[in-house]
Design a protein around this motif. Sequence first.
Motif, PDB file in Angstrom:
ATOM      1  N   ARG A  18     -81.575  22.733  11.417  1.00 33.57           N
ATOM      2  CA  ARG A  18     -81.909  22.040  12.660  1.00 33.57           C
ATOM      3  C   ARG A  18     -82.161  20.557  12.390  1.00 33.57           C
ATOM      4  N   SER A  19     -82.181  19.775  13.467  1.00 33.25           N
ATOM      5  CA  SER A  19     -82.609  18.375  13.393  1.00 33.25           C
ATOM      6  C   SER A  19     -84.102  18.364  13.685  1.00 33.25           C
ATOM      7  N   ASN A  74     -89.227   7.589  18.667  1.00 35.86           N
ATOM      8  CA  ASN A  74     -88.843   7.798  17.270  1.00 35.86           C
ATOM      9  C   ASN A  74     -89.824   7.177  16.272  1.00 35.86           C
ATOM     10  N   LYS A  77     -92.264   9.484  14.502  1.00 31.01           N
ATOM     11  CA  LYS A  77     -91.574  10.415  13.593  1.00 31.01           C
ATOM     12  C   LYS A  77     -91.318   9.742  12.247  1.00 31.01           C
ATOM     13  N   PRO A 144     -81.654  13.046  12.156  1.00 27.18           N
ATOM     14  CA  PRO A 144     -80.864  11.840  12.391  1.00 27.18           C
ATOM     15  C   PRO A 144     -81.257  11.179  13.715  1.00 27.18           C
ATOM     16  N   MET A 145     -81.224   9.846  13.747  1.00 28.64           N
ATOM     17  CA  MET A 145     -81.657   9.121  14.952  1.00 28.64           C
ATOM     18  C   MET A 145     -80.837   7.846  15.141  1.00 28.64           C
ATOM     19  N   SER A 146     -80.456   7.612  16.411  1.00 22.15           N
ATOM     20  CA  SER A 146     -79.832   6.332  16.742  1.00 22.15           C
ATOM     21  C   SER A 146     -80.720   5.521  17.686  1.00 22.15           C
ATOM     22  N   GLY A 147     -81.893   6.054  18.009  1.00 23.89           N
ATOM     23  CA  GLY A 147     -82.806   5.357  18.909  1.00 23.89           C
ATOM     24  C   GLY A 147     -83.610   4.294  18.188  1.00 23.89           C
ATOM     25  N   ARG A 183     -82.772  26.166  20.061  1.00 30.02           N
ATOM     26  CA  ARG A 183     -81.457  25.645  19.694  1.00 30.02           C
ATOM     27  C   ARG A 183     -80.618  25.355  20.944  1.00 30.02           C
ATOM     28  N   LEU A 184     -79.980  24.222  20.992  1.00 35.42           N
ATOM     29  CA  LEU A 184     -79.095  23.888  22.112  1.00 35.42           C
ATOM     30  C   LEU A 184     -77.764  24.624  21.957  1.00 35.42           C
ATOM     31  N   ARG A 186     -73.868  25.701  21.688  1.00 36.78           N
ATOM     32  CA  ARG A 186     -72.637  25.195  21.088  1.00 36.78           C
ATOM     33  C   ARG A 186     -71.486  26.024  21.652  1.00 36.78           C
TER      34      ARG A 186
HETATM   35  C1  LIG Z   1     -76.208  10.210  15.109  1.00 33.95           C
HETATM   36  C2  LIG Z   1     -77.361  10.954  15.732  1.00 33.95           C
HETATM   37  C3  LIG Z   1     -78.306  10.264  16.456  1.00 33.95           C
HETATM   38  C4  LIG Z   1     -79.409  10.926  17.003  1.00 33.95           C
HETATM   39  N1  LIG Z   1     -80.389  10.191  17.616  1.00 33.95           N
HETATM   40  C5  LIG Z   1     -81.540  10.793  17.932  1.00 33.95           C
HETATM   41  C6  LIG Z   1     -82.668  10.021  18.373  1.00 33.95           C
HETATM   42  O1  LIG Z   1     -82.622   8.785  18.459  1.00 33.95           O
HETATM   43  N2  LIG Z   1     -83.822  10.667  18.670  1.00 33.95           N
HETATM   44  C7  LIG Z   1     -83.925  12.027  18.550  1.00 33.95           C
HETATM   45  O2  LIG Z   1     -85.006  12.568  18.826  1.00 33.95           O
HETATM   46  N3  LIG Z   1     -82.884  12.792  18.134  1.00 33.95           N
HETATM   47  C8  LIG Z   1     -81.706  12.205  17.812  1.00 33.95           C
HETATM   48  N4  LIG Z   1     -80.658  12.962  17.330  1.00 33.95           N
HETATM   49  C9  LIG Z   1     -80.827  14.420  17.188  1.00 33.95           C
HETATM   50  C10 LIG Z   1     -79.914  15.215  18.117  1.00 33.95           C
HETATM   51  O3  LIG Z   1     -80.416  15.190  19.429  1.00 33.95           O
HETATM   52  C11 LIG Z   1     -79.811  16.641  17.584  1.00 33.95           C
HETATM   53  O4  LIG Z   1     -79.162  16.583  16.333  1.00 33.95           O
HETATM   54  C12 LIG Z   1     -79.045  17.556  18.511  1.00 33.95           C
HETATM   55  O5  LIG Z   1     -79.738  17.743  19.702  1.00 33.95           O
HETATM   56  C13 LIG Z   1     -78.771  18.893  17.869  1.00 33.95           C
HETATM   57  O6  LIG Z   1     -79.975  19.485  17.439  1.00 33.95           O
HETATM   58  P1  LIG Z   1     -79.956  20.577  16.254  1.00 33.95           P
HETATM   59  O7  LIG Z   1     -79.344  19.890  15.074  1.00 33.95           O
HETATM   60  O8  LIG Z   1     -81.377  20.927  16.031  1.00 33.95           O
HETATM   61  O9  LIG Z   1     -79.127  21.719  16.715  1.00 33.95           O
HETATM   62  C14 LIG Z   1     -79.542  12.334  16.832  1.00 33.95           C
HETATM   63  C15 LIG Z   1     -78.557  13.033  16.112  1.00 33.95           C
HETATM   64  C16 LIG Z   1     -77.491  12.360  15.549  1.00 33.95           C
HETATM   65  C17 LIG Z   1     -76.485  13.145  14.730  1.00 33.95           C
END
Ligand SMILES: Cc1cc2nc3c(=O)[nH]c(=O)nc-3n(C[C@H](O)[C@H](O)[C@H](O)COP(=O)(O)O)c2cc1C
Length: 196
Positions: A18-19, A74, A77, A144-147, A183-184, A186
């Motif tokens: 998971r993320s 973010n 975190k 991972p985060m792009s925010g 989990r979201l 797919r």
């Molecule tokens: C490139 C990228 C940028 C993302 N940016 C953010 C973010 O800024 N903040 C956040 O809380 N999650 C962020 N996420 C997390 C995604 O929302 C998350 O990976 C997605 O919902 C799938 O969740 P899972 O891996 O738990 O299934 C990002 C994921 C990726 C790959």
Amino acid sequence: MGKPLDDAALDTIFRAARSYNGYTDQPVAESELHAIWDLMKWGPTSANQLPARLIWCVSEEAKAKLAACSSAQNAPKILKAPVTVIIGMDRDFHEHLPEFFPHVDARPWFADPAAREVSAFRNATLQGAYFIIAARALGLDTGPMSGFDNKAVDAAFFAETPNVTSNFIATLGHGDPATIFGRLPRPAFEKFNTIA
Ligand SMILES: Cc1cc2nc3c(=O)[nH]c(=O)nc-3n(C[C@H](O)[C@H](O)[C@H](O)COP(=O)(O)O)c2cc1C
């Protein structure tokens, strides 16, 4: 020419991974950062250009500097995670090609700065994905985060190397299941795939 991984390994890398928004108190050793790099570096990039430049923020000072460039959601975190990685990309990766693609002078292939920008983005993003998979394979989790404000991160971390800019960032540690939602969904193969 490899053997398929077993179900447990596939769960670790994809199905159960998971993320994460937060992590347990279990620390991450510097040797583990090296171990991640020593796996992820084997992932393919165009002409072996390896444009990713990683900054591993482990100190409170580095985390605070990064959090100050990040969204309100973010920033906490980043401050709480054992490590947050900045995946940067070097648009002048071609200068290293004599070392990493030594059998031919590939530098002229990347003479156009605009094309280099596209190539650096594509391949450093791939390396960011390899980072996530390598971390999972080693029993770690990522977020991972792009925010965040890319320009602010570039000024704070890459001022000395203006050819390097930030792509995305990712927290790293031992994920705390209490910090994630369900989990979201797919989609099944049929939705987004075509066999031609
Ligand atoms: C490139 C990228 C940028 C993302 N940016 C953010 C973010 O800024 N903040 C956040 O809380 N999650 C962020 N996420 C997390 C995604 O929302 C998350 O990976 C997605 O919902 C799938 O969740 P899972 O891996 O738990 O299934 C990002 C994921 C990726 C790959």
